[in-house]
Design a protein around this motif. Structure first.
Motif, PDB file in Angstrom:
ATOM      1  N   THR A   1     -23.291 -19.615  -1.401  1.00 23.78           N
ATOM      2  CA  THR A   1     -23.238 -20.070  -2.793  1.00 23.78           C
ATOM      3  C   THR A   1     -21.957 -19.596  -3.454  1.00 23.78           C
ATOM      4  OG1 THR A   1     -25.629 -19.825  -2.785  1.00 23.78           O
ATOM      5  CG2 THR A   1     -24.602 -20.184  -4.910  1.00 23.78           C
ATOM      6  N   GLU A   2     -21.498 -18.388  -3.078  1.00 31.07           N
ATOM      7  CA  GLU A   2     -20.277 -17.863  -3.686  1.00 31.07           C
ATOM      8  C   GLU A   2     -19.038 -18.663  -3.290  1.00 31.07           C
ATOM      9  OE1 GLU A   2     -20.079 -13.733  -2.696  1.00 31.07           O
ATOM     10  OE2 GLU A   2     -22.002 -13.373  -3.707  1.00 31.07           O
ATOM     11  N   VAL A   3     -18.990 -19.102  -2.027  1.00 31.25           N
ATOM     12  CA  VAL A   3     -17.783 -19.794  -1.561  1.00 31.25           C
ATOM     13  C   VAL A   3     -17.995 -21.305  -1.493  1.00 31.25           C
ATOM     14  CG1 VAL A   3     -16.970 -17.833  -0.232  1.00 31.25           C
ATOM     15  CG2 VAL A   3     -18.446 -19.511   0.845  1.00 31.25           C
ATOM     16  N   ALA A   4     -19.045 -21.796  -2.184  1.00 34.34           N
ATOM     17  CA  ALA A   4     -19.444 -23.198  -2.041  1.00 34.34           C
ATOM     18  C   ALA A   4     -18.298 -24.169  -2.295  1.00 34.34           C
ATOM     19  CB  ALA A   4     -20.606 -23.503  -2.979  1.00 34.34           C
TER      20      ALA A   4
ATOM     21  N   VAL B   1     -32.965 -19.754 -11.885  1.00 33.24           N
ATOM     22  CA  VAL B   1     -32.570 -21.137 -12.153  1.00 33.24           C
ATOM     23  C   VAL B   1     -31.204 -21.269 -12.807  1.00 33.24           C
ATOM     24  CG1 VAL B   1     -34.946 -21.937 -12.334  1.00 33.24           C
ATOM     25  CG2 VAL B   1     -33.730 -21.256 -14.404  1.00 33.24           C
ATOM     26  N   ASN B   2     -30.555 -20.156 -13.183  1.00 33.66           N
ATOM     27  CA  ASN B   2     -29.339 -20.331 -13.979  1.00 33.66           C
ATOM     28  C   ASN B   2     -28.224 -21.026 -13.209  1.00 33.66           C
ATOM     29  OD1 ASN B   2     -28.388 -18.339 -12.334  1.00 33.66           O
ATOM     30  ND2 ASN B   2     -27.838 -16.906 -13.969  1.00 33.66           N
ATOM     31  N   ALA B   3     -28.310 -21.011 -11.870  1.00 38.17           N
ATOM     32  CA  ALA B   3     -27.282 -21.717 -11.110  1.00 38.17           C
ATOM     33  C   ALA B   3     -27.501 -23.225 -11.157  1.00 38.17           C
ATOM     34  CB  ALA B   3     -27.293 -21.247  -9.657  1.00 38.17           C
ATOM     35  N   VAL B   4     -28.743 -23.637 -11.492  1.00 39.79           N
ATOM     36  CA  VAL B   4     -29.068 -25.064 -11.434  1.00 39.79           C
ATOM     37  C   VAL B   4     -28.827 -25.702 -12.790  1.00 39.79           C
ATOM     38  CG1 VAL B   4     -30.789 -26.678 -10.575  1.00 39.79           C
ATOM     39  CG2 VAL B   4     -30.864 -24.335  -9.835  1.00 39.79           C
ATOM     40  N   GLY B   5     -27.594 -25.787 -13.182  1.00 43.93           N
ATOM     41  CA  GLY B   5     -27.260 -26.463 -14.431  1.00 43.93           C
ATOM     42  C   GLY B   5     -27.532 -25.591 -15.650  1.00 43.93           C
ATOM     43  N   PRO B   6     -27.028 -25.990 -16.812  1.00 42.04           N
ATOM     44  CA  PRO B   6     -27.157 -25.186 -18.031  1.00 42.04           C
ATOM     45  C   PRO B   6     -28.585 -25.204 -18.583  1.00 42.04           C
ATOM     46  CG  PRO B   6     -26.101 -27.274 -18.514  1.00 42.04           C
ATOM     47  CD  PRO B   6     -26.280 -27.224 -17.039  1.00 42.04           C
TER      48      PRO B   6
ATOM     49  N   THR C   1     -30.826 -24.322  -0.866  1.00 46.51           N
ATOM     50  CA  THR C   1     -29.759 -25.233  -0.457  1.00 46.51           C
ATOM     51  C   THR C   1     -29.229 -25.994  -1.662  1.00 46.51           C
ATOM     52  OG1 THR C   1     -31.122 -25.519   1.501  1.00 46.51           O
ATOM     53  CG2 THR C   1     -29.143 -26.832   1.373  1.00 46.51           C
ATOM     54  N   ASN C   2     -30.150 -26.363  -2.554  1.00 52.34           N
ATOM     55  CA  ASN C   2     -29.738 -27.057  -3.776  1.00 52.34           C
ATOM     56  C   ASN C   2     -28.786 -26.180  -4.601  1.00 52.34           C
ATOM     57  OD1 ASN C   2     -29.781 -29.163  -5.695  1.00 52.34           O
ATOM     58  ND2 ASN C   2     -31.274 -28.038  -6.914  1.00 52.34           N
ATOM     59  N   LYS C   3     -29.028 -24.889  -4.586  1.00 48.95           N
ATOM     60  CA  LYS C   3     -28.147 -23.962  -5.299  1.00 48.95           C
ATOM     61  C   LYS C   3     -26.727 -24.028  -4.750  1.00 48.95           C
ATOM     62  CE  LYS C   3     -29.934 -19.821  -7.426  1.00 48.95           C
ATOM     63  NZ  LYS C   3     -30.393 -18.451  -7.209  1.00 48.95           N
ATOM     64  N   ILE C   4     -26.617 -24.082  -3.405  1.00 52.42           N
ATOM     65  CA  ILE C   4     -25.283 -24.207  -2.798  1.00 52.42           C
ATOM     66  C   ILE C   4     -24.633 -25.501  -3.269  1.00 52.42           C
ATOM     67  CG2 ILE C   4     -23.997 -24.367  -0.638  1.00 52.42           C
ATOM     68  CD1 ILE C   4     -26.164 -22.854   0.736  1.00 52.42           C
ATOM     69  N   MET C   5     -25.440 -26.586  -3.270  1.00 54.95           N
ATOM     70  CA  MET C   5     -24.909 -27.881  -3.695  1.00 54.95           C
ATOM     71  C   MET C   5     -24.406 -27.809  -5.133  1.00 54.95           C
ATOM     72  SD  MET C   5     -25.204 -29.967  -1.167  1.00 54.95           S
ATOM     73  CE  MET C   5     -25.217 -31.657  -1.744  1.00 54.95           C
ATOM     74  N   GLN C   6     -25.195 -27.172  -6.018  1.00 55.48           N
ATOM     75  CA  GLN C   6     -24.794 -27.049  -7.419  1.00 55.48           C
ATOM     76  C   GLN C   6     -23.483 -26.282  -7.530  1.00 55.48           C
ATOM     77  OE1 GLN C   6     -26.283 -28.251 -10.095  1.00 55.48           O
ATOM     78  NE2 GLN C   6     -28.284 -28.900  -9.349  1.00 55.48           N
ATOM     79  N   ALA C   7     -23.402 -25.177  -6.775  1.00 53.81           N
ATOM     80  CA  ALA C   7     -22.201 -24.354  -6.852  1.00 53.81           C
ATOM     81  C   ALA C   7     -20.994 -25.098  -6.311  1.00 53.81           C
ATOM     82  CB  ALA C   7     -22.417 -23.058  -6.080  1.00 53.81           C
ATOM     83  N   ALA C   8     -21.235 -26.034  -5.370  1.00 51.09           N
ATOM     84  CA  ALA C   8     -20.123 -26.777  -4.792  1.00 51.09           C
ATOM     85  C   ALA C   8     -19.732 -27.962  -5.660  1.00 51.09           C
ATOM     86  CB  ALA C   8     -20.489 -27.257  -3.393  1.00 51.09           C
ATOM     87  N   GLY C   9     -20.435 -28.146  -6.783  1.00 52.15           N
ATOM     88  CA  GLY C   9     -20.118 -29.277  -7.650  1.00 52.15           C
ATOM     89  C   GLY C   9     -20.708 -30.581  -7.162  1.00 52.15           C
ATOM     90  N   LEU C  10     -21.692 -30.505  -6.266  1.00 56.03           N
ATOM     91  CA  LEU C  10     -22.345 -31.719  -5.766  1.00 56.03           C
ATOM     92  C   LEU C  10     -23.757 -31.837  -6.331  1.00 56.03           C
ATOM     93  CD1 LEU C  10     -21.221 -31.297  -2.058  1.00 56.03           C
ATOM     94  CD2 LEU C  10     -20.335 -32.953  -3.680  1.00 56.03           C
ATOM     95  N   GLY C  11     -23.975 -31.214  -7.493  1.00 57.14           N
ATOM     96  CA  GLY C  11     -25.310 -31.178  -8.079  1.00 57.14           C
ATOM     97  C   GLY C  11     -25.869 -32.555  -8.385  1.00 57.14           C
ATOM     98  N   ASN C  12     -25.005 -33.490  -8.765  1.00 55.14           N
ATOM     99  CA  ASN C  12     -25.482 -34.835  -9.063  1.00 55.14           C
ATOM    100  C   ASN C  12     -26.073 -35.497  -7.842  1.00 55.14           C
ATOM    101  OD1 ASN C  12     -25.349 -35.490 -11.702  1.00 55.14           O
ATOM    102  ND2 ASN C  12     -23.154 -36.003 -11.656  1.00 55.14           N
TER     103      ASN C  12
ATOM    104  N   ARG D   1     -15.344 -24.111  -1.421  1.00 54.73           N
ATOM    105  CA  ARG D   1     -14.417 -24.309  -0.294  1.00 54.73           C
ATOM    106  C   ARG D   1     -15.067 -24.974   0.909  1.00 54.73           C
ATOM    107  NH1 ARG D   1     -13.263 -18.415   0.028  1.00 54.73           N
ATOM    108  NH2 ARG D   1     -12.516 -18.836   2.137  1.00 54.73           N
ATOM    109  N   LEU D   2     -16.374 -25.206   0.854  1.00 59.58           N
ATOM    110  CA  LEU D   2     -17.044 -25.853   1.990  1.00 59.58           C
ATOM    111  C   LEU D   2     -16.687 -27.335   2.025  1.00 59.58           C
ATOM    112  CD1 LEU D   2     -20.588 -24.273   1.584  1.00 59.58           C
ATOM    113  CD2 LEU D   2     -18.797 -23.586   3.163  1.00 59.58           C
ATOM    114  N   ASP D   3     -16.725 -27.901   3.238  1.00 61.06           N
ATOM    115  CA  ASP D   3     -16.411 -29.314   3.386  1.00 61.06           C
ATOM    116  C   ASP D   3     -17.529 -30.153   2.771  1.00 61.06           C
ATOM    117  OD1 ASP D   3     -14.772 -31.467   4.665  1.00 61.06           O
ATOM    118  OD2 ASP D   3     -16.720 -31.862   5.572  1.00 61.06           O
ATOM    119  N   PRO D   4     -17.218 -30.963   1.726  1.00 61.62           N
ATOM    120  CA  PRO D   4     -18.309 -31.643   1.001  1.00 61.62           C
ATOM    121  C   PRO D   4     -19.083 -32.647   1.849  1.00 61.62           C
ATOM    122  CG  PRO D   4     -16.150 -32.266   0.142  1.00 61.62           C
ATOM    123  CD  PRO D   4     -15.913 -31.198   1.135  1.00 61.62           C
ATOM    124  N   LEU D   5     -18.402 -33.355   2.759  1.00 63.15           N
ATOM    125  CA  LEU D   5     -19.102 -34.373   3.548  1.00 63.15           C
ATOM    126  C   LEU D   5     -20.204 -33.742   4.399  1.00 63.15           C
ATOM    127  CD1 LEU D   5     -19.365 -37.275   4.544  1.00 63.15           C
ATOM    128  CD2 LEU D   5     -17.791 -36.685   6.385  1.00 63.15           C
TER     129      LEU D   5
END
Lengths: 471, 213
Positions: free
Chosen positions: A184-187, A466-471, A249-260, A189-193
């Motif tokens: 989640t911290e380095v999300a 839940v604070n990582a999952v959006g405002p 896993t959703n938290k990682i996605m949120q941190a990577a900016g792929l929350g949508n 930099r992970l490959d988005p695909l």
């Protein structure tokens, strides 16, 4: 030390297999109380694990752990009384599996490494399979077969998803431990695909275990064939464990900016589950299957809320906690009904209010709670989710959400009225021993208390989760 | 020089075709055992600079995937079901055609992924994808419960292959845990198979139809 929490039930579980019949019952309660104490000490001290690569104490893990611990303790007390009434041939296998099941579920809540999480979730499937086969009937055999095969295949997909998330690290050139917290911290930099692909596989995999439609087909069979204490555990906490995998896993996605991306998929699966549950609840003929479909509905609600994010995710966590409390009370009550009437069919029951007044109170109270009415916590959770949905502009989603809740309420109420008040002239065989009633009361009262007053530390932990999952 | 990894993987692909074409359960189990052996020795040749721990782990994998798991299933079905066919929903010839299409499709899509470290072994990703899809196919296209368990094992083999290309970082203890889970899963399935056999005198999943809406 963190690992002790799941090692204790593991050891007692192994011992229970070799004990004479009735000794295991006592072991169940003793382990339950030790487990509860250990979990509480984790809440207070929040220590670092001995193997920090694999295990960690996280807010969402603590929440699930406390629910598991409390539920298991109360269910173990109920189980003693239940085992006296019910005729179970190999009781030591039952108690041993219950304890191993507790151990594996605890391991899920504490695991931080993405593969260890998978190992633990697959282990819950294996530990709970003997529980479903307890009655040794052809139907329970079929339910066990479906459960093990569908869940194993589903969870194999989650393993693939975990491997793909590994790829996303390798392609992104990140070198950290393969743990949820560090990912989640380095999300960014992970490959988005590869991350997206991995998330889809993990959602389908753990979603199978969580009972999201259309992968839910094993759930009604397993929950209706298992003995009621086991059904209460399956529905109350096992589903939460699978959800935890998706949540992290959703938290990682949120941190990577792929929350949508992840949010939309969760919303679709959530609504699909709710609609599927609605269609099956209306025409249901067995009350334990009715409760199982209601679990599918609630998992849909939780997935939907998580997908909405923000205040919706807060509502989802509230729903998660209260669903566990209320649904396990309902399943335990259904155990009393089954012992009393000797029939799984709604037709085979009736006049519960007069024949088993205490069970009637817990069953009806549970129904009121699960239907989302105050003073039970699911009401709050659903309100938050609906508010969140409107706030983020998901008007269609909110519409479908409210529609299916209404349909399910109507169907559920119809069946419950039949069970409680219809005069079928059936005589019952058992009386209600106190130990088979007060655990349900305790569960329901906990839900009511949490509705009016939530301890500060609990509130803070939910917010942290839940604070990582959006405002 | 012919690449030894690709040779092994070619054999694995062949085993998929054989498993689709066979009608007899003992033959199917033998094919899956061979596949397990072939898949588990791949890391020995892939050359990540093998450590002692890595070698030991590979040998344990070989033992479990190649011998223990197939043996488990073989023993579970020994008496009654051994002479039975796999009761296909999709016929053998059609299955073979599906197998070929799977392999071609997997080979076709694999270069589209930008994977690390697969440049040396052309067949690694296509084989993994084929195994995954083949396992799914066996699960869906065979009514026999044993064939379904074998389909699950084929899928697991595929995931193992996907994993080998990154196994540099993964701890062996974690991989061992995964292996143990798979083994325990198959053992539980074998016990259920035995009970199904005793209860219904058959392992046809069409008999398992009492629980449905």
């Amino acid at each position: 030390m963190v690992e002790l929490v799941f090692m204790t039930p593991f050891l007692t579980g192994v011992i229970a297999f070799f004990l004479p019949r009735t000794t295991g019952r006592l072991l169940l309660v003793i382990t339950g109380s030790i487990h509860l104490l250990l979990s509480l000490s984790l809440w207070i001290r929040r220590p670092i694990a001995v193997f920090p690569d694999y295990f960690a104490v996280t807010p969402e893990g603590l929440l699930s752990l406390l629910v598991i611990s409390l539920l298991f303790f109360l269910i173990s007390i109920y189980t003693i009384a239940y085992l006296k009434e019910a005729d179970i041939r190999s009781e030591n296998i039952f108690t041993g599996s219950m304890l191993l099941f507790l151990s594996t579920m605890t391991m899920v809540t504490l695991s931080d490494h993405i593969m260890v999480m998978w190992i633990a979730i697959e282990a819950t499937t294996l530990a709970s399979a003997p529980l479903i086969y307890t009655h040794r009937s052809a139907a329970s055999l079929e339910a066990t077969w479906k459960y093990v095969l569908i869940c194993s295949v589903g969870i194999a997909l989650a393993l693939l998803g975990s491997v793909l998330i590994d790829f996303s690290m390798e392609v992104g050139g990140v070198d950290v431990p393969v743990a949820f917290s560090s990912l989640t911290e380095v999300a960014q930099r992970l490959d988005p695909l590869w991350l997206k692909t991995g998330f889809v596989f993990i959602l389908v995999g753990y979603g199978t275990k969580m009972g999201l439609a259309p992968m839910h087909t094993w759930l009604p069979d397993a929950h209706s064939e298992a003995p009621s204490p086991a059904s209460a555990l399956l529905s109350g906490v096992l589903l939460n464990c699978a959800y935890l995998g998706i949540f992290k896993t959703n938290k990682i996605m949120q941190a990577a900016g792929l929350g949508n991306f992840s949010g939309n998929i969760l919303i679709v699966f959530g609504l699909a589950s709710m609609l599927a549950a609605a269609t099956f609840i209306i025409r249901q003929t067995e009350y334990k299957r009715l409760l199982a479909y209601s679990s599918i509905e609630n998992m849909g609600i939780i997935a939907f809320g998580t997908g909405i994010g923000g205040i919706g995710a807060y509502g989802a966590v509230l729903c998660l906690i209260h669903h566990s409390l209320i649904k396990s009370a309902l399943f335990l009550s259904s155990g009393n009904i089954l012992l009393g009437y000797g029939s799984r069919l709604i037709e085979g029951t009736g006049n519960l209010a007069k024949l088993m007044p205490k069970t009637f109170v817990t069953f009806f109270g549970g129904f009121v709670g699960i239907a989302g009415m105050p003073p039970f916590g699911i009401f709050l959770g659903e309100i938050f989710i609906i508010l969140g949905a409107f706030r983020t502009g998901h008007y269609w989603g909110a519409g479908l959400f409210i529609l299916s809740i209404c349909v399910i309420f109507a169907g559920f109420a119809n069946h419950v009225m039949k069970i409680a008040f219809s005069d079928t002239g059936i005589e019952i065989k058992t009386n209600e021993s106190p130990n088979m009633v007060w655990p349900q009361f305790a569960l329901l009262i906990t839900s009511i208390v949490l509705f009016f007053w939530m301890p500060g530390t609990l509130y803070q932990t939910i917010i942290n989760a839940v604070n990582a999952v959006g405002p | 020089m012919i690449d030894s990894v690709d040779t092994i993987l070619a054999l694995v692909l062949l085993s998929v075709l054989f498993s689709f074409g066979t009608s007899r359960l003992p033959a199917l189990i033998k094919i899956i055992a061979f596949q397990g052996v072939a898949v588990s020795i791949v890391p020995l040749f892939i050359g990540h600079g093998l450590t002692t721990g890595g070698t030991v782990f590979t040998l344990v994998t070989l033992l479990i995937r190649g011998i223990v798991i197939p043996l488990c299933i073989y023993l579970a079905i020994k008496k009654v079901a051994i002479r039975r066919e796999v009761e296909p929903i999709v016929g053998y010839h059609a299955s073979l055609l599906v197998g070929l299409i799977l392999i071609v499709a997997a080979t076709f899509v694999s270069p589209k992924f930008n994977l690390p470290q697969t440049s040396g072994n052309v067949l690694l990703l296509p084989t993994a994808i084929t195994l995954l899809a083949a396992g799914m196919f066996l699960l869906m296209a065979r009514r026999n419960a044993i064939a379904m368990v074998l389909g699950y094992i084929v899928m697991e083999n595929g995931i193992y292959l996907v994993g080998t290309s990154f196994s540099v970082r993964a701890h062996h203890i974690v991989e061992f845990g995964i292996l143990l889970d798979v083994l325990a899963g198959v053992m539980i399935m074998a016990v259920i198979l035995q009970n199904i056999k005793q209860a219904f005198d058959d392992v046809d999943t069409a008999l398992l139809r009492t629980l449905k809406e």
